[in-house]
Design a protein around this motif. Structure first.
Motif, PDB file in Angstrom:
ATOM      1  N   GLY A 153       0.668   7.879  11.925  1.00 20.75           N
ATOM      2  CA  GLY A 153       0.302   7.353  10.619  1.00 20.75           C
ATOM      3  C   GLY A 153      -0.934   6.470  10.673  1.00 20.75           C
ATOM      4  N   THR A 154      -0.881   5.346   9.965  1.00 18.87           N
ATOM      5  CA  THR A 154      -2.038   4.446   9.956  1.00 18.87           C
ATOM      6  C   THR A 154      -2.264   3.788  11.310  1.00 18.87           C
ATOM      7  OG1 THR A 154      -0.645   2.669   9.083  1.00 18.87           O
ATOM      8  CG2 THR A 154      -1.906   3.965   7.491  1.00 18.87           C
ATOM      9  N   GLN A 155      -1.228   3.722  12.137  1.00 15.08           N
ATOM     10  CA  GLN A 155      -1.429   3.191  13.488  1.00 15.08           C
ATOM     11  C   GLN A 155      -2.487   4.020  14.207  1.00 15.08           C
ATOM     12  OE1 GLN A 155      -1.110   0.442  15.425  1.00 15.08           O
ATOM     13  NE2 GLN A 155       1.109   0.588  15.734  1.00 15.08           N
ATOM     14  N   ARG A 156      -2.296   5.321  14.193  1.00 14.47           N
ATOM     15  CA  ARG A 156      -3.265   6.193  14.868  1.00 14.47           C
ATOM     16  C   ARG A 156      -4.605   6.181  14.146  1.00 14.47           C
ATOM     17  NH1 ARG A 156      -3.742   9.358  18.839  1.00 14.47           N
ATOM     18  NH2 ARG A 156      -5.068  11.180  18.865  1.00 14.47           N
ATOM     19  N   ASP A 157      -4.578   6.223  12.807  1.00  6.51           N
ATOM     20  CA  ASP A 157      -5.825   6.233  12.041  1.00  6.51           C
ATOM     21  C   ASP A 157      -6.689   5.018  12.363  1.00  6.51           C
ATOM     22  OD1 ASP A 157      -5.071   8.575  10.837  1.00  6.51           O
ATOM     23  OD2 ASP A 157      -4.617   7.684   8.884  1.00  6.51           O
TER      24      ASP A 157
ATOM     25  N   PHE B 125       0.857  -1.186   0.000  1.00  4.00           N
ATOM     26  CA  PHE B 125       0.000   0.000   0.000  1.00  4.00           C
ATOM     27  C   PHE B 125       0.894   1.237   0.000  1.00  4.00           C
ATOM     28  CE2 PHE B 125      -2.501  -3.334   2.076  1.00  4.00           C
ATOM     29  CZ  PHE B 125      -3.665  -3.293   1.320  1.00  4.00           C
ATOM     30  N   PRO B 126       0.396   2.353  -0.520  1.00  2.00           N
ATOM     31  CA  PRO B 126       1.240   3.548  -0.648  1.00  2.00           C
ATOM     32  C   PRO B 126       1.803   4.069   0.661  1.00  2.00           C
ATOM     33  CG  PRO B 126      -0.769   3.771  -1.958  1.00  2.00           C
ATOM     34  CD  PRO B 126      -0.936   2.534  -1.127  1.00  2.00           C
ATOM     35  N   HIS B 127       1.100   3.848   1.770  1.00  4.61           N
ATOM     36  CA  HIS B 127       1.566   4.420   3.036  1.00  4.61           C
ATOM     37  C   HIS B 127       2.662   3.589   3.703  1.00  4.61           C
ATOM     38  CE1 HIS B 127      -1.003   1.383   4.863  1.00  4.61           C
ATOM     39  NE2 HIS B 127      -2.053   1.882   4.234  1.00  4.61           N
ATOM     40  N   SER B 128       3.091   2.494   3.087  1.00  9.66           N
ATOM     41  CA  SER B 128       4.219   1.731   3.624  1.00  9.66           C
ATOM     42  C   SER B 128       5.465   2.608   3.610  1.00  9.66           C
ATOM     43  CB  SER B 128       4.451   0.479   2.782  1.00  9.66           C
ATOM     44  OG  SER B 128       5.630  -0.194   3.181  1.00  9.66           O
TER      45      SER B 128
ATOM     46  N   SER C 203      18.079   3.063  12.501  1.00  6.62           N
ATOM     47  CA  SER C 203      18.078   3.951  11.336  1.00  6.62           C
ATOM     48  C   SER C 203      16.670   4.255  10.836  1.00  6.62           C
ATOM     49  CB  SER C 203      18.907   3.339  10.205  1.00  6.62           C
ATOM     50  OG  SER C 203      18.297   2.147   9.716  1.00  6.62           O
ATOM     51  N   ILE C 204      15.696   3.441  11.232  1.00  7.88           N
ATOM     52  CA  ILE C 204      14.317   3.688  10.781  1.00  7.88           C
ATOM     53  C   ILE C 204      13.323   3.799  11.931  1.00  7.88           C
ATOM     54  CG2 ILE C 204      14.658   2.563   8.541  1.00  7.88           C
ATOM     55  CD1 ILE C 204      13.096   0.146   9.719  1.00  7.88           C
ATOM     56  N   PHE C 205      13.703   3.397  13.143  1.00  9.71           N
ATOM     57  CA  PHE C 205      12.744   3.383  14.254  1.00  9.71           C
ATOM     58  C   PHE C 205      12.695   4.737  14.949  1.00  9.71           C
ATOM     59  CE2 PHE C 205      11.174   2.626  18.505  1.00  9.71           C
ATOM     60  CZ  PHE C 205      10.169   1.702  18.311  1.00  9.71           C
ATOM     61  N   PRO C 206      11.504   5.239  15.256  1.00  7.25           N
ATOM     62  CA  PRO C 206      10.217   4.666  14.878  1.00  7.25           C
ATOM     63  C   PRO C 206       9.812   5.101  13.474  1.00  7.25           C
ATOM     64  CG  PRO C 206       9.852   6.587  16.255  1.00  7.25           C
ATOM     65  CD  PRO C 206      11.346   6.420  16.139  1.00  7.25           C
ATOM     66  N   TRP C 207       9.448   4.150  12.618  1.00  8.83           N
ATOM     67  CA  TRP C 207       8.914   4.521  11.310  1.00  8.83           C
ATOM     68  C   TRP C 207       7.519   5.124  11.520  1.00  8.83           C
ATOM     69  CZ3 TRP C 207      10.492  -0.331  12.818  1.00  8.83           C
ATOM     70  CH2 TRP C 207       9.508  -1.310  13.030  1.00  8.83           C
ATOM     71  N   PRO C 208       6.984   5.824  10.527  1.00  6.49           N
ATOM     72  CA  PRO C 208       5.778   6.643  10.750  1.00  6.49           C
ATOM     73  C   PRO C 208       4.597   5.911  11.369  1.00  6.49           C
ATOM     74  CG  PRO C 208       6.764   7.182   8.633  1.00  6.49           C
ATOM     75  CD  PRO C 208       7.535   6.019   9.172  1.00  6.49           C
ATOM     76  N   SER C 209       4.410   4.638  11.031  1.00  6.84           N
ATOM     77  CA  SER C 209       3.211   3.956  11.514  1.00  6.84           C
ATOM     78  C   SER C 209       3.418   3.203  12.824  1.00  6.84           C
ATOM     79  CB  SER C 209       2.698   2.976  10.449  1.00  6.84           C
ATOM     80  OG  SER C 209       3.672   1.989  10.166  1.00  6.84           O
TER      81      SER C 209
END
Length: 715
Positions: free
Chosen positions: A389-393, A364-367, A379-385
Motif C-alpha cells: 500500500g502506501t508503505q511501499r509507495d 485519508f481514503p487509503h486508511s 484480526s487486522i495484521f498485517p493491514w494493507p499499509s
C-alpha cells in the motif's frame, strides 16, 4: 545507498543499463563476470573504509545496498567480526555460518543478492519492510537488480519483472546451462520462501516508555557510525518533531541539519521547535519558486526511475506526479551539493502508528481501519499499509528521489524493535491519543506540536511567483538568535493560516488572487476559472468574518469586486459614492506587513487607479497632478524613500527588518496627505500617488505566493 545489477544476460551497453543505477552509487563502479553471471555494483561510500563490491570468497559472490547496523554481531560467534572494514563484509560469513536463512540475522535497511556457484543456489532478500528496492525477472529465470528500469533496458518485458516482497527471503535453486552470460544461461528449478521476521501480536503494555527507548536507539544506530552529515525535513508534524528530539539527544555535534520548506508549515511552531536545539546544528528555510518547482519536476521526470502508485493513493498517479517528491528533490539537491548525504526519514510512522486515522475516523481514503485498533490485533495484521500500500509507495518515493541525488535514506520509524514495541501496546493504549507513543515522546520534553493534526507535505503550496528559490538560515548554533520582530508573526497577521493554524480559506484566496492578477488577459480560460473561484469565495467572505477574520483579505476582495465592475460603474462607485471607508482601511494596515504578506493590495490599487483614470480621460495622460506645494514635497520625499529601498534591499526577512522604519515613515506621510480628505477618487488619480503605489507593488512582488494548482499555467 548503493545500487547493483546481477544478470545472466549479456550486457551490450552498460552505460544505458546503468543510467538510473549510477546516481545511487556515484563514488565508483565495479563489475565482475563469474560463470554465467555478471555482477555490477555502484558505490556510495557512507561508513568505514571504502570497500568495493561485489564481495567474493571462493565460489560465493554477494552484492548489497543499504546499511546493516548489527554487522559486528553477525554471525554470532564468528571471531573475525571485529576485522570487518565495512558493514557489508558480514554477508559472506553470515551465509557460511547460517545458510540461506542468514538475512533473518541482519538488522538494517538493505537489498541483497548472493550466489553460491558451488551449490548453484541464489538468495534474494530485502529487509523487513523492503525499504530498499529490489526487482527481479520472473518466469523462473534469474536476473536481479535495482531499479526496475535497468531490467527494461536489458530488454526484459515489463510483464516479467517483479518487485521482491518485503519481509521475505527467496532461495532459488539454479540450473547453470552455460559458462558465460547469455540468453537462457541460467534456469531455476526450485524456489523457497522464508519470513525475515515474525512480529509478536500480543497487546499487553500500557506504557509507551519502551517504545520511546526503542525509537531513540533506532535513531542512534542510524547516525552513530556515519561519517557523513545528517539532515531531516523539519515540519510542523509529529514525526519530524520526534526525529528532531531524538537527533538532538543522540547525534554527534555539528552533524545534523534541518530543512523546512515554506509550504504549509507553521513558522511560529518551527521557531519554538528550534529553540529546543542542544547540539551544534543548523536549520534552513527553503522558499521554492514556481519556476524552480516546475524545473525540479521536469528534472525528476527525466532523471528518476518511474514508479506508479497504487490506485488508492491520493497523492497522484506516480512518484513523479507527487508534489512532495518535487519538494524532496529540491532539498536533496542542495544537500548533495553541500556533502550532506544521510537523510533520516519519517516514513512509516503514519502507516504503522496511526493508519492515517484516529478512533475510526479516516483522515485519508487509503486508511484501512481509521486508526481504531481492535482488541485482537491478529484480526487486522498485517493491514494493507504495513508492508505494501502506501508503505511501499512512499518508501519508493523516498528511495527514487534520494537515489537520483546520491543521498542515502534511513527509516527509524521502521526499526523492527520500535515497531514491535508499538504492537505490544494494548489496544486501549494505542487508541487513547492520536499517535500516542510519539505524543508522549514529545510531551515528555516539553516539545511543541500541533496536537491531533495530520497534514501531508504540500510542497506545491506557497510557491514564490517571482524570482528564484531562496534558502535562508533560520538557526545556527554558532550564531546569535536574531531578536523577534513584528514580521515573525506575519503568517497569522496576514490570515493565511486557518483557525486550526493550518493553511485556510484565505490562503487559497490569496493564491488565486495573485495568480488572477498575474495571468495575461488573453489566457481566457485561466482568467475565467480564477475569476469565478474568487467571485464565489467573495460571496462567502461574510460567513468567514467571525471564524477566520482577515482585514487584509477582505480589503483585497473589495478592491477585486470593484475592479471587475464595468468601467463606467466602477468610476461612479469611486467618484460619487466615494467609498470613503476604504481610505482608512488602506492606511490602517501596516504597509510593511502588507508587503511581506503576499497579499497584492498595492497591485489592486494600481489596477483600479489605472482603469478609473482611463474612464475619466480615455485619450489623455489619465493621471492628474493638483497637489499643493507642501503635499507635493511630502509625496516626492516618500517616492525617494521607496526608490532607495528598492535599490538597496532584497526580499529576505533580515532586509525587511531593516527597512521597517522607512516604510512606516512613508505610510505616515501618505496618511497625513490623504486620511483627512478621505477621497479615494482623488487619491487614485494623483500621479505621484500612482507612482508610489506602483513602487510598493514592485516591492511586494518578491513576496507573492501561489499554489501550483492555481498557477501551473504561469510556470
Amino acid at each position: 545507498m548503493c545500487s547493483f545489477l546481477v544478470t545472466s544476460w549479456l550486457i551490450s551497453n552498460l552505460t544505458a543499463v546503468n543510467f538510473f543505477l549510477l546516481p545511487r552509487g556515484p563514488d565508483g563502479t565495479r563489475s565482475l563476470q563469474k560463470g554465467p553471471f555478471t555482477f555490477v555494483h555502484n558505490l556510495l561510500h557512507m561508513t568505514g573504509e571504502r570497500v568495493w563490491q561485489p564481495f567474493v570468497e571462493d565460489k560465493v559472490v554477494a552484492v548489497y545496498n543499504g546499511e546493516i547496523y548489527n554487522a559486528r554481531q553477525v554471525p554470532p560467534g564468528f571471531e573475525g567480526r571485529h576485522l570487518y572494514r565495512s558493514d557489508g563484509e558480514c554477508l559472506l560469513p553470515a551465509y557460511q555460518h547460517l545458510g540461506p536463512h542468514f538475512p533473518q540475522a541482519l538488522d538494517g535497511e538493505f537489498a541483497l543478492v548472493l550466489v553460491d556457484f558451488e551449490l548453484q543456489v541464489a538468495v534474494l532478500s530485502t529487509d523487513v519492510f523492503g525499504t530498499k528496492p529490489l526487482w527481479w525477472k520472473a518466469k523462473l529465470c534469474l536476473d536481479q537488480l535495482e531499479p526496475q528500469v535497468a531490467l527494461l533496458r536489458l530488454g526484459i518485458p515489463e510483464s516479467e519483472i517483479r518487485a521482491a516482497r518485503p519481509n521475505e527471503v527467496m532461495q532459488l535453486t539454479l540450473d547453470f546451462k552455460a559458462e558465460a552470460p547469455q540468453l537462457g544461461a541460467v534456469g531455476v528449478s526450485g524456489v523457497s520462501h522464508y519470513a525475515i521476521h515474525e512480529f509478536d501480536l500480543r497487546q499487553f503494555k500500557d506504557s509507551t516508555q519502551d517504545w520511546q527507548t526503542a525509537f531513540r536507539k533506532a535513531v542512534w544506530k542510524r547516525v552513530a557510525a556515519s561519517n557523513r552529515p545528517t539532515f531531516v525535513g523539519l515540519s510542523s508534524g509529529y514525526d519530524s518533531g520526534a526525529l528532531h528530539v531524538a537527533l538532538e539527544a543522540e547525534a554527534a555535534p555539528h552533524s545534523v541539519n534541518y530543512f523546512t520548506v515554506a509550504a504549509e508549515e507553521l513558522p511560529d511552531l518551527i521557531g519554538r521547535r528550534l529553540s529546543h536545539n542542544r547540539s551544534m546544528s543548523r536549520a534552513f528555510l527553503l522558499s521554492l519558486s514556481l519556476q524552480d518547482f516546475q524545473t525540479e519536476r521536469d528534472w525528476l521526470n527525466l532523471a528518476s526511475e518511474p514508479f506508479k502508485y497504487g490506485k488508492s493513493n491520493w497523492a497522484g498517479g506516480s512518484v513523479q506526479e507527487d508534489g512532495a517528491a518535487t519538494g524532496l528533490s529540491a532539498i536533496f539537491r542542495r544537500c548533495r551539493e553541500s556533502g550532506i548525504l544521510v537523510y533520516v526519514s519519517g516514513a512509516g510512522a503514519d502507516e504503522i502508528i496511526s493508519d492515517y486515522g484516529f478512533q475510526g475516523v479516516k483522515f485519508f481514503p487509503h486508511s484501512a481501519f481509521g486508526g481504531l485498533f481492535p482488541k485482537d490485533l491478529s484480526s487486522i495484521f498485517p493491514w494493507p499499509s504495513v508492508f505494501l500500500g502506501t508503505q511501499r509507495d512512499y518508501l519508493m518515493k523516498e528511495e527514487v528521489v534520494a537515489g537520483s541525488h546520491g543521498i542515502e535514506a534511513r527509516y527509524p520509524f521502521l526499526d523492527k524493535q520500535a515497531v514491535q514495541e508499538f504492537l505490544w501496546l494494548s489496544h486501549t493504549a494505542k487508541n487513547q491519543l492520536y499517535k500516542r507513543p510519539v505524543h508522549e515522546f514529545l510531551a515528555a520534553v516539553g516539545y511543541p506540536f500541533d496536537v491531533g493534526n495530520k497534514d501531508g507535505f504540500a510542497a506545491g503550496r506557497n510557491l514564490k511567483l517571482w524570482g528564484t528559490t531562496a534558502m535562508e538560515v533560520i538557526y545556527d548554533s554558532l550564531m546569535p538568535i536574531p531578536a523577534r520582530s513584528p514580521l515573525d508573526q506575519l503568517e497569522s497577521r496576514s490570515c493565511i493560516l486557518g483557525p486550526g493554524f493550518r493553511s485556510g480559506s484565505w490562503q487559497r484566496a490569496r493564491s488565486q488572487l495573485v495568480a488572477f492578477l498575474s495571468t495575461p488577459e488573453d489566457d481566457v480560460e485561466a482568467v475565467g476559472d480564477l475569476g469565478a473561484a474568487l467571485v464565489a469565495f467573495s460571496s462567502q467572505a461574510d460567513m468567514l468574518r467571525e471564524s477566520e477574520p482577515c482585514a487584509m483579505g477582505e480589503l483585497c476582495l473589495q478592491l477585486l469586486v470593484l475592479l471587475l465592475l464595468e468601467p463606467s460603474t466602477k468610476s461612479l462607485q469611486v467618484r460619487f459614492e466615494r467609498l470613503e471607508y476604504l481610505v482608512p482601511q488602506i492606511f490602517s494596515l501596516p504597509w510593511e506587513t502588507v508587503i511581506m504578506s503576499g497579499w497584492p493590495l498595492f497591485a489592486l490599487l494600481v489596477r483600479v487607479a489605472h482603469e478609473v483614470a482611463i474612464d475619466v480621460d480615455p485619450i489623455g495622460s489619465h493621471m492628474v497632478d493638483s497637489d499643493s506645494t507642501e503635499r507635493a514635497a511630502t509625496m516626492e520625499a516618500a517616492l525617494a524613500i521607496v526608490e532607495t529601498i528598492l535599490q538597496v534591499s532584497d526580499s529576505s526577512k533580515a532586509s525587511m527588518r531593516q527597512i521597517i522604519p522607512s516604510i512606516q515613515l512613508v505610510q505616515a506621510k501618505m496618511a497625513q496627505c490623504w486620511m483627512q480628505r478621505g477621497d479615494l477618487h482623488a487619491m487614485l488619480l494623483n500621479s505621484r500617488m500612482f507612482e508610489l503605489l506602483t513602487l510598493l507593488e514592485t516591492l511586494s512582488k518578491p513576496h507573492y505566493r501561489v499554489n501550483l494548482a492555481d498557477a501551473w499555467h504561469l510556470a
